[in-house]
Motif scaffolding. Structure first.
Motif, PDB file in Angstrom:
ATOM      1  N   TYR A 155       0.868  -1.181   0.000  1.00  0.00           N
ATOM      2  CA  TYR A 155       0.000   0.000   0.000  1.00  0.00           C
ATOM      3  C   TYR A 155       0.901   1.226   0.000  1.00  0.00           C
ATOM      4  O   TYR A 155       1.851   1.297   0.769  1.00  0.00           O
ATOM      5  CB  TYR A 155      -0.889   0.028   1.242  1.00  0.00           C
ATOM      6  N   ASP A 190      -8.433   4.339   4.401  1.00  0.00           N
ATOM      7  CA  ASP A 190      -7.278   3.621   3.871  1.00  0.00           C
ATOM      8  C   ASP A 190      -5.973   4.394   4.068  1.00  0.00           C
ATOM      9  O   ASP A 190      -4.905   3.800   4.198  1.00  0.00           O
ATOM     10  CB  ASP A 190      -7.492   3.295   2.393  1.00  0.00           C
ATOM     11  N   HIS A 212      -5.323   6.121   6.726  1.00  0.00           N
ATOM     12  CA  HIS A 212      -4.968   5.786   8.127  1.00  0.00           C
ATOM     13  C   HIS A 212      -4.362   4.396   8.193  1.00  0.00           C
ATOM     14  O   HIS A 212      -3.376   4.173   8.916  1.00  0.00           O
ATOM     15  CB  HIS A 212      -6.202   5.892   9.025  1.00  0.00           C
ATOM     16  N   LYS A 213      -4.912   3.446   7.459  1.00  0.00           N
ATOM     17  CA  LYS A 213      -4.365   2.083   7.457  1.00  0.00           C
ATOM     18  C   LYS A 213      -2.945   2.068   6.917  1.00  0.00           C
ATOM     19  O   LYS A 213      -2.058   1.397   7.460  1.00  0.00           O
ATOM     20  CB  LYS A 213      -5.260   1.155   6.623  1.00  0.00           C
ATOM     21  N   GLN A 253      -0.273   3.196   9.227  1.00  0.00           N
ATOM     22  CA  GLN A 253       0.019   2.267  10.332  1.00  0.00           C
ATOM     23  C   GLN A 253       0.780   1.022   9.890  1.00  0.00           C
ATOM     24  O   GLN A 253       1.242   0.272  10.741  1.00  0.00           O
ATOM     25  CB  GLN A 253      -1.302   1.850  11.006  1.00  0.00           C
ATOM     26  N   GLN A 254       0.919   0.820   8.564  1.00  0.00           N
ATOM     27  CA  GLN A 254       1.621  -0.378   8.108  1.00  0.00           C
ATOM     28  C   GLN A 254       3.113  -0.236   8.362  1.00  0.00           C
ATOM     29  O   GLN A 254       3.646   0.877   8.417  1.00  0.00           O
ATOM     30  CB  GLN A 254       1.341  -0.640   6.629  1.00  0.00           C
TER      31      GLN A 254
END
Length: 276
Positions: free
Chosen positions: A220, A268, A270-271, A274-275
């Motif tokens: 991502y 997405d 925000h996701k 955090q990855q």
């Protein structure tokens, strides 16, 4: 006389080279934001060939998610007009550094390599990268199957950076034009393409290609506005504009229009932040 003539010619060539360099170099304002507000215009680079982020519409005007976000950012930072400058991914960083444009807003990921060269404001976009193959291909189902395969990427993009780091046993082919990548996939010159889900499906529809995406998302990647280093006022103003657009729902509204009716852009982002 011959030696004197040689020195004169050399001196003349040196002067011409220096003059050419001075004429071609563009001065970068000490405060780009203040300069843009006073001039009433800011220059923003995009490829105009990477849908749904940047494209030319039916009237041959810049359109797409990144373009619409850029227009709204420009309005919120107090600049009257935006001029979009077409360029390729491989030129974006150097283009900023020589003052060819003031911002880049075209699906540009703030990678560690790029952040050494330019500054990035708050991310406004995110996408997942996939493997695309012909619909008839039954050999490639996942990343491991790309060994010894001809894999295409767009020159200077984060998918090229990822591919070179993670597909060391593949034959990486680079293309300046993202559309030609999928054309060559369609005619069998390459085995696979690494591209975002959105770009891949847009090209497949536009070019009427029988292709499919296989395997799980490879990575991502965020996109953020890029600018030459040291422009604190511009960076803070653009970041504030984007944060406000996140808070008031503008980013999600533009994403639903350009990317997909069910696309959760803010969620997405925000996701992705955090990855690992």
């Amino acid at each position: 006389m011959k030696l004197r003539h040689f020195y004169i010619v050399c001196a003349t060539m040196l002067i011409l080279a220096c003059t050419s360099r001075l004429v071609s170099a563009q001065d970068i304002p000490a405060d780009i934001l203040a300069h843009a507000r006073a001039a009433g215009v800011i220059r923003i680079a995009n490829t105009q060939s990477s849908p749904p982020w940047s494209l030319l519409d039916d009237q041959l005007q810049p359109g797409g998610y990144d373009v619409e976000v850029a227009k709204e950012v420009v309005r919120r930072i107090g600049v009257a007009k935006v001029v979009f400058v077409a360029d390729s991914f491989k030129n974006f960083v150097e283009g900023l550094k020589v003052g060819k444009y003031d911002l880049v807003m075209n699906d540009l990921t703030p990678t560690p390599e790029r952040t050494k060269e330019v500054d990035f404001a708050t991310p406004y976009g995110v996408e997942d990268f996939r493997i695309f193959v012909l619909s008839s291909n039954s050999d490639i189902k996942q990343q491991a199957d790309l060994k010894n395969k001809k894999v295409a990427v767009t020159t200077g993009t984060s998918n090229e950076i990822w591919a070179r780091a993670n597909l060391r046993q593949s034959d990486i082919r680079t293309y300046d034009n993202g559309g030609l990548v999928f054309s060559d996939l369609g005619n069998g010159r390459i085995d696979a393409v690494i591209s975002s889900h959105f770009s891949g499906m847009k090209y497949a529809t536009f070019n009427k290609l029988s292709i499919k995406e296989v395997g799980q998302p490879l990575t991502y990647q965020l996109s953020a506005p890029a600018m030459v280093k040291g422009q604190r006022a511009l960076k803070e103003a653009v970041s504030k504009a984007i944060n406000d657009m996140i808070a008031d729902g503008t980013l999600d509204r533009l994403a639903r229009r350009w990317v997909g009716s069910n696309f959760d852009m803010v969620g997405d982002i925000h996701k992705a932040l955090q990855q690992p």
